[in-house]
Design a protein around this motif. Structure first.
Motif, PDB file in Angstrom:
ATOM      1  N   LEU A  47       0.783  -1.110  -0.108  1.00  0.00           N
ATOM      2  CA  LEU A  47       0.119   0.010  -0.087  1.00  0.00           C
ATOM      3  C   LEU A  47       1.031   1.398  -0.030  1.00  0.00           C
ATOM      4  O   LEU A  47       0.585   2.354  -0.726  1.00  0.00           O
ATOM      5  CB  LEU A  47      -0.935   0.014   1.149  1.00  0.00           C
ATOM      6  CG  LEU A  47      -1.893  -0.869   1.255  1.00  0.00           C
ATOM      7  CD1 LEU A  47      -2.798  -0.951   2.640  1.00  0.00           C
ATOM      8  CD2 LEU A  47      -3.116  -0.676   0.195  1.00  0.00           C
ATOM      9  N   ASP A  50       2.341   1.957  -3.237  1.00  0.00           N
ATOM     10  CA  ASP A  50       1.428   2.147  -4.206  1.00  0.00           C
ATOM     11  C   ASP A  50       1.181   3.911  -4.041  1.00  0.00           C
ATOM     12  O   ASP A  50       0.311   4.531  -4.788  1.00  0.00           O
ATOM     13  CB  ASP A  50       0.059   1.687  -4.096  1.00  0.00           C
ATOM     14  CG  ASP A  50       0.088   0.315  -4.668  1.00  0.00           C
ATOM     15  OD1 ASP A  50       1.078   0.026  -5.284  1.00  0.00           O
ATOM     16  OD2 ASP A  50      -0.602  -0.580  -4.331  1.00  0.00           O
ATOM     17  N   GLY A  51       1.911   4.367  -3.285  1.00  0.00           N
ATOM     18  CA  GLY A  51       1.862   5.916  -3.094  1.00  0.00           C
ATOM     19  C   GLY A  51       1.087   6.569  -1.997  1.00  0.00           C
ATOM     20  O   GLY A  51       0.653   7.507  -1.791  1.00  0.00           O
ATOM     21  N   LEU A  52       0.179   5.405  -1.241  1.00  0.00           N
ATOM     22  CA  LEU A  52      -0.483   5.910  -0.149  1.00  0.00           C
ATOM     23  C   LEU A  52       0.235   6.283   1.248  1.00  0.00           C
ATOM     24  O   LEU A  52       1.409   5.631   1.243  1.00  0.00           O
ATOM     25  CB  LEU A  52      -1.542   4.687   0.265  1.00  0.00           C
ATOM     26  CG  LEU A  52      -2.512   4.409  -0.816  1.00  0.00           C
ATOM     27  CD1 LEU A  52      -3.389   3.014  -0.456  1.00  0.00           C
ATOM     28  CD2 LEU A  52      -3.470   5.568  -1.251  1.00  0.00           C
ATOM     29  N   ASN A  53      -0.320   7.005   1.836  1.00  0.00           N
ATOM     30  CA  ASN A  53       0.607   7.750   3.075  1.00  0.00           C
ATOM     31  C   ASN A  53      -0.209   8.066   3.900  1.00  0.00           C
ATOM     32  O   ASN A  53      -0.305   9.041   4.864  1.00  0.00           O
ATOM     33  CB  ASN A  53       1.401   8.985   2.626  1.00  0.00           C
ATOM     34  CG  ASN A  53       2.481   9.329   3.372  1.00  0.00           C
ATOM     35  OD1 ASN A  53       2.862   8.395   4.186  1.00  0.00           O
ATOM     36  ND2 ASN A  53       2.761  10.622   3.582  1.00  0.00           N
TER      37      ASN A  53
ATOM     38  N   TRP B 443      -8.239   8.032   1.549  1.00  0.00           N
ATOM     39  CA  TRP B 443      -6.803   7.705   1.195  1.00  0.00           C
ATOM     40  C   TRP B 443      -5.947   8.641   0.830  1.00  0.00           C
ATOM     41  O   TRP B 443      -6.430   9.391  -0.235  1.00  0.00           O
ATOM     42  CB  TRP B 443      -6.701   6.581   0.124  1.00  0.00           C
ATOM     43  CG  TRP B 443      -7.331   5.205   0.512  1.00  0.00           C
ATOM     44  CD1 TRP B 443      -8.414   4.737  -0.069  1.00  0.00           C
ATOM     45  CD2 TRP B 443      -6.633   4.228   1.237  1.00  0.00           C
ATOM     46  NE1 TRP B 443      -8.735   3.379   0.228  1.00  0.00           N
ATOM     47  CE2 TRP B 443      -7.695   3.237   1.335  1.00  0.00           C
ATOM     48  CE3 TRP B 443      -5.762   4.148   2.146  1.00  0.00           C
ATOM     49  CZ2 TRP B 443      -7.752   2.012   2.154  1.00  0.00           C
ATOM     50  CZ3 TRP B 443      -5.490   2.977   2.935  1.00  0.00           C
ATOM     51  CH2 TRP B 443      -6.151   1.959   3.028  1.00  0.00           C
ATOM     52  N   SER B 444      -4.868   9.093   1.398  1.00  0.00           N
ATOM     53  CA  SER B 444      -4.225  10.148   1.027  1.00  0.00           C
ATOM     54  C   SER B 444      -2.925   9.554   0.119  1.00  0.00           C
ATOM     55  O   SER B 444      -2.449   8.601   0.707  1.00  0.00           O
ATOM     56  CB  SER B 444      -3.728  11.062   2.109  1.00  0.00           C
ATOM     57  OG  SER B 444      -3.138  10.303   3.251  1.00  0.00           O
ATOM     58  N   ARG B 445      -2.505  10.310  -0.639  1.00  0.00           N
ATOM     59  CA  ARG B 445      -1.272   9.913  -1.634  1.00  0.00           C
ATOM     60  C   ARG B 445      -0.260  10.830  -1.427  1.00  0.00           C
ATOM     61  O   ARG B 445      -0.320  12.122  -1.155  1.00  0.00           O
ATOM     62  CB  ARG B 445      -1.809   9.965  -2.928  1.00  0.00           C
ATOM     63  CG  ARG B 445      -3.003   8.730  -3.086  1.00  0.00           C
ATOM     64  CD  ARG B 445      -2.967   8.576  -4.845  1.00  0.00           C
ATOM     65  NE  ARG B 445      -3.972   7.528  -4.914  1.00  0.00           N
ATOM     66  CZ  ARG B 445      -3.417   6.319  -5.255  1.00  0.00           C
ATOM     67  NH1 ARG B 445      -2.100   6.135  -5.028  1.00  0.00           N
ATOM     68  NH2 ARG B 445      -4.121   5.141  -5.320  1.00  0.00           N
ATOM     69  N   THR B 446       0.925  10.181  -1.576  1.00  0.00           N
ATOM     70  CA  THR B 446       2.094  11.150  -1.388  1.00  0.00           C
ATOM     71  C   THR B 446       2.336  11.833  -2.484  1.00  0.00           C
ATOM     72  O   THR B 446       3.153  12.883  -2.349  1.00  0.00           O
ATOM     73  CB  THR B 446       3.326  10.023  -1.046  1.00  0.00           C
ATOM     74  OG1 THR B 446       3.538   9.089  -2.325  1.00  0.00           O
ATOM     75  CG2 THR B 446       3.620   9.390   0.027  1.00  0.00           C
ATOM     76  N   THR B 447       1.924  11.313  -3.893  1.00  0.00           N
ATOM     77  CA  THR B 447       1.832  12.267  -4.897  1.00  0.00           C
ATOM     78  C   THR B 447       0.923  13.547  -5.072  1.00  0.00           C
ATOM     79  O   THR B 447       1.445  14.648  -5.674  1.00  0.00           O
ATOM     80  CB  THR B 447       1.556  11.451  -6.240  1.00  0.00           C
ATOM     81  OG1 THR B 447       0.460  10.742  -5.961  1.00  0.00           O
ATOM     82  CG2 THR B 447       2.851  10.424  -6.410  1.00  0.00           C
TER      83      THR B 447
END
Lengths: 243, 599
Positions: A47, A50-53, B443-447
């Motif tokens: 996860l 996949d870029g989730l943080n 869901w939070s993304r780093t991008t």
């Protein structure tokens, strides 16, 4: 009409992706409950890849790593979760527990530091924004109204203080970005007196210890601060944590 | 051609002739500058031992590179740089390229500098110069600079150990009679790696000593050195200082002795650099053999004390162990002595305690007995490497008897009970970590850019500031207008006139002459009344003309015509509608012009 199609396709794709993430998270939770910690770690790791943080992923991954006896990684992810939710009691408790289990000394922050780390980086920005909006509103009232201006001026102190406090909080987090934290990820980590091979040992660092960088040497040495002492470590012994 | 024209032509010819003459003279002088030569000169051929001379190699009417002057034993020749000069004297141009050298003697004697071959345009030439260096008049013996001034570096330890501080002493010997300004600067000659910090030199003494029958002033500089690694460390700094000598000039009153100095006793300082002997210090590593387990990095000579208290506690209560290490050595690098762990008590990490004494280091460690079975705090050993005896020494203190009182249900406190001496808060944790967190709602993304970095947020942030600016601007304007009636009326003037002009146009369409002229009059009265801040009764042609004299004709026509028509006086032959239109046009044009005029 083509753009409508494109939007619909994009929405569908994103909904599938969200479903896949939900599924992975659930699977990881089931694996954890069944005691398959290595599998849970893989799923939580995927996860993150996949870029989730989300702090929840970091926290759960920290738990899985702790159960899998990988203390440095557990501490690393608890700390990452703490950056987003510094007041979360579960994160604070588990980080504390993991550091104790590792035999690492926990940094005891001073009064100001403790106050400023009560809110996360984003929360301090939110406070500053609120202070700014309130200050703007009060100034508008001062300009428009002709009555009780003195009271309004006094009220301006509140947003002023909010902005000042949030500036300090923001600076505190920026400081952490400038001098990042590291987790000792290898055994036999010994801080030396100088960034030179063969320099005398200063102090030993337990695996899982959370240290703060205070200086850096271009030859791959990092001066770390731990328990009030400073010493140089090769960067192969440590993993970066900071936001 | 008039007289002025003739005079201008004569002036122009004269100027042209002058320029021609100057150019001709330049060509002629260039033509005469053909004789190339090279010379070596020395500014003074007789100097004293502490003085210096300036040597110049001059390429005359030629260019040439700096010469490699062969070294001369007893002289230090330093190239200073190149300069050039051009002179035109009696139509003769002479150009020179000058290379300058500073010559500093290190012993007395007669010297020949060169010969050295200089190549220049048209040939080559052998150059040499003579220099005589004499000793100071009041010094019968000194033949060399090193007999007047020299420096020595020594160490108090031949072979110290790693981290063991050792003292370096640098002595600068100045012969009696030589004056210095007392400032020293050390240059280079220090090890590049392995030193623990930079050396801090300080002047620690100034004595007089007799050496080989001569009296010297000895300036002592000391520094404490410490190394991080073992190996050979070389120290050979240069000492830079300033020597005060009498000013040397051509009008020396000494018979043959520049040291006699200037009649007026004027002095100047000259920088001198003294070389030092090479000092090699072999730093030994702390041996591995025989290193006790309780060795915590101490190198030096130390004493060790332990205090334990309180000695009567209940199970679960903290006991503080205070350790103190005193002595000479690497105190700041000593880690706390270790205490043997036991399942009967919980032992916390030791912490360094601040102390005012630079020759001691203090630690505090907390021990919590878990039950009443604990009868003593185990013995604590401190091992260090003794640099005097070059072996490891261990000082053991304890065991320390204590009395622990049993407390029922004490075992509930586990792992993270941190005593107040270390950390103010006490946290009691469970035996396991807290369970997993539920799935996040979003869901939070780093991008993804965080919300505070998005342009929309930043643009929205600007809105309150803009609003504030707008409101404050309009409020300020309103306040200004309310405080300044003339300005407010000035701004009202075009609007008021426009309203009356519209009424006039309506009246024109209805062919209502009375209303038309009334509106025209009102337009003029309101415009000029507001514009000139006049009361309604004060608006008259004279008052208006005072402020707008440029529009006199138009204003007079307008005022007269409108006034006449208002009182029923009509022109003989005219179409009233055309006249009304013409008047309206004239009014609008005139008001526009007046609007543009600044008062």
């Amino acid at each position: 009409m083509r753009w409508i199609k494109n939007i619909i396709v994009a929405l569908l794709l994103s909904s599938f992706s969200v479903q896949a993430q939900d599924e992975s998270f659930r699977k990881a939770q089931t694996a954890y409950d069944d005691g398959r910690y290595a599998e849970a770690i893989l799923l939580y790791d995927s996860l993150l890849k996949d870029g989730l943080n989300n702090p929840e992923i970091h926290y759960n991954l920290g738990n899985a790593c702790f159960k899998d006896s990988d203390l440095p990684k557990a501490i690393l992810h608890y700390r990452k979760a703490w950056y987003d939710l510094p007041r979360d009691p579960d994160i604070v408790a588990n980080l504390h527990f993991a550091l104790n289990a590792a035999g690492a000394i926990e940094h005891s922050p001073g009064f100001a530091e403790r106050i400023l780390f009560t809110l996360s980086y984003q929360e301090w920005i939110l406070v500053a924004t609120a202070g700014y909006l309130l200050l703007s509103f009060l100034l508008l009232l001062i300009i428009i109204s002709k009555r009780s201006r003195r009271l309004l001026f006094k009220l301006c102190l509140i947003p002023g203080l909010l902005i000042l406090l949030s500036t300090f909080g923001w600076l505190q987090w920026r400081q952490l970005q400038a001098n990042p934290e590291w987790v000792v990820s290898k055994t036999e980590a010994t801080a030396l007196f100088g960034p030179v091979d063969g320099s005398t040992a200063h102090f030993k660092l337990p695996i899982g210890a959370l240290v703060q960088q205070s200086n850096i040497d271009p030859k791959g040495w990092i001066e770390v601060e731990y328990d009030g002492k400073k010493g140089w470590l090769k960067n192969e012994y440590i993993t970066p944590v900071s936001p | 051609m008039n007289f002025e024209g003739i005079q201008q032509g004569w002036m122009a010819r004269k100027l042209r002739n002058s320029i021609f003459l100057v150019l001709c003279s330049l060509f002629v002088s260039a033509g005469t500058a053909l004789a190339a030569d090279v010379q070596m000169t020395i500014d003074r051929e007789l100097i004293s031992l502490l003085d210096r001379a300036v040597l110049k190699v001059e390429f005359i009417n030629a260019s040439g590179k700096a010469l490699d002057i062969p070294p001369v034993d007893g002289l230090k020749i330093q190239y200073q740089g190149q300069s050039s000069e051009t002179r035109i004297v009696n139509m003769k141009r002479t150009s020179k390229v000058i290379h300058t050298y500073i010559i500093t003697p290190s012993k007395v004697g007669d010297y020949t500098i060169g010969p050295v071959t200089a190549h220049y345009k048209g040939g080559e030439k052998e150059l040499s110069a003579q220099l005589r260096v004499i000793k100071p008049a009041d010094d019968k013996e000194a033949q060399e600079i090193s007999e007047l001034m020299y420096s020595e570096i020594t160490s108090d330890r031949d072979a110290p150990h790693v981290h063991e501080p050792f003292n370096l002493t640098l002595k600068v010997f100045i012969r009696d009679g030589v004056q210095i300004d007392g400032n020293f600067a050390l240059r280079g000659g220090m090890p590049e790696n392995g030193m623990d910090g930079e050396l801090q030199w300080r002047v620690t003494g100034r004595d007089r000593a007799e050496i080989d029958g001569s009296i010297f002033t000895v300036h002592t500089l000391t520094a404490t050195a410490k190394t991080l690694t073992a190996g050979t460390f070389t120290f050979q700094p240069q000492v830079q200082m300033n020597v005060i000598i009498p000013r040397q000039n051509r009008r020396s009153y000494g018979f043959d002795d520049p040291f006699f100095g200037d009649f007026f006793g004027r002095q100047e300082t000259r920088p001198f650099v003294l070389d030092c002997n090479k000092l090699e210090v072999d730093v030994r590593a702390v041996p591995m053999a025989g290193r006790p387990e309780s060795f915590t990095g101490g190198v030096g000579i130390f004493d060790f004390d332990v205090e334990v208290g309180p000695k009567q506690v209940k199970a679960g209560e903290p006991i503080t162990i205070k350790t103190r290490i005193r002595g000479e050595g690497n105190l700041s690098q000593i880690t706390p002595p270790t205490i043997e762990e036991s399942h009967e008590f919980k032992l916390y990490d030791a912490r360094t305690v601040a102390t005012d004494n630079p020759n001691e280091v203090k630690f505090e460690q907390v021990l919590i007995p878990k039950s009443d079975s604990v009868t003593n705090v185990p013995a604590i050993s401190f091992s260090y490497f003794n640099t005097k005896t070059t072996d490891f020494r261990t000082i053991k203190q304890g065991p320390f008897p204590i009395s622990v009182e049993a407390v029922p249900q004490q075992t509930a406190q586990v792992i993270a009970t941190v005593p107040s001496t270390i950390q103010q808060e006490t946290k009691i944790l469970g035996r396991d970590i807290v369970y997993l967190k539920p799935m996040p709602t979003v869901w939070s993304r780093t991008t993804e850019l965080p919300w505070y970095r998005k342009i929309t947020f930043q643009a929205l942030l600007a809105l309150p500031a803009l609003l504030l600016l707008l409101v404050s601007g309009s409020t300020a304007r309103r306040n200004r207008l309310s405080n300044n009636v003339a300005l407010a009326r000035r701004q009202q003037a075009p609007k008021a006139a426009r309203k009356q002009v519209q009424l006039a146009e309506q009246a024109l369409r209805k062919r209502d002459e009375a209303a038309f002229y009334e509106a025209l009059w009102n337009a003029m009265a309101e415009y000029f009344g507001h514009r000139l801040n006049l009361a309604p009764g004060e608006v008259s042609m004279q008052a208006v003309l005072k402020s707008f004299p440029a529009e006199q004709a138009a204003i007079e026509t307008l005022f007269n015509s409108v006034e006449q028509r208002r009182y029923g006086i009509k022109p003989d032959r005219s179409n009233s509608k055309d006249e009304m239109k013409a008047l309206l046009n004239q009014l609008t044009t005139t008001l526009k012009k007046c609007e543009r005029i600044k008062l």
